[in-house]
Design a protein around this motif. Sequence first.
Motif, PDB file in Angstrom:
ATOM      1  N   MET A   1       0.959  -1.363   0.250  1.00 28.06           N
ATOM      2  CA  MET A   1       0.430  -0.130   0.111  1.00 28.06           C
ATOM      3  C   MET A   1       1.012   1.115   0.151  1.00 28.06           C
ATOM      4  N   GLU A   2       1.898   1.478   0.708  1.00 30.41           N
ATOM      5  CA  GLU A   2       2.709   2.714   0.649  1.00 30.41           C
ATOM      6  C   GLU A   2       3.102   2.820  -0.364  1.00 30.41           C
ATOM      7  N   ASN A   3       4.327   1.826  -1.235  1.00 29.12           N
ATOM      8  CA  ASN A   3       4.317   2.029  -2.489  1.00 29.12           C
ATOM      9  C   ASN A   3       3.637   2.585  -3.587  1.00 29.12           C
ATOM     10  N   ASN A   4       2.042   2.504  -3.420  1.00 22.38           N
ATOM     11  CA  ASN A   4       1.077   3.411  -4.200  1.00 22.38           C
ATOM     12  C   ASN A   4       0.822   4.591  -3.780  1.00 22.38           C
ATOM     13  N   ASN A   5       1.497   4.875  -2.645  1.00 25.59           N
ATOM     14  CA  ASN A   5       1.613   6.742  -2.073  1.00 25.59           C
ATOM     15  C   ASN A   5       2.153   7.204  -2.475  1.00 25.59           C
ATOM     16  N   ASN A   6       3.628   6.424  -2.400  1.00 23.13           N
ATOM     17  CA  ASN A   6       4.728   6.725  -3.548  1.00 23.13           C
ATOM     18  C   ASN A   6       4.114   7.106  -4.808  1.00 23.13           C
ATOM     19  N   VAL A   7       4.147   6.461  -5.483  1.00 24.28           N
ATOM     20  CA  VAL A   7       3.194   6.775  -7.199  1.00 24.28           C
ATOM     21  C   VAL A   7       2.158   7.920  -6.712  1.00 24.28           C
ATOM     22  N   THR A   8       1.089   7.882  -6.401  1.00 20.92           N
ATOM     23  CA  THR A   8       0.496   9.100  -6.088  1.00 20.92           C
ATOM     24  C   THR A   8       1.865  10.451  -5.638  1.00 20.92           C
TER      25      THR A   8
END
Length: 103
Positions: A1-8
């Motif tokens: 989930m944290e990886n998704n936030n970085n992309v966002t």
Amino acid sequence: MENNNNVTDESVRAELSRLRDSIDNIDAAVIHMLAERFKCTQQVGHLKAEHKMPPADPSREARQIARLRELAENAKLDPAFAEKFLNFIIAEVIRHHETIARA
């Protein structure tokens, strides 16, 4: 989930950067346009001084304000803001014309 936030976050930062670059370009264009406008109004000031005309022209100023308010409305810009902006410019132009007339 944290990886998704970085992309966002990266996506948001990239979009913010793109928008700010456009704002910077627009600001530069506005400054150059104001410089060009003041070159013209300086010439008007010299012409008025040579012919002993008053620095201010209230009827011209009123027409310009009405014209700019209409342009602002058509451009979806607050006409009151446009009028304040033009009044600021007019005051500066008159100050220049008074200085030229005294010289």
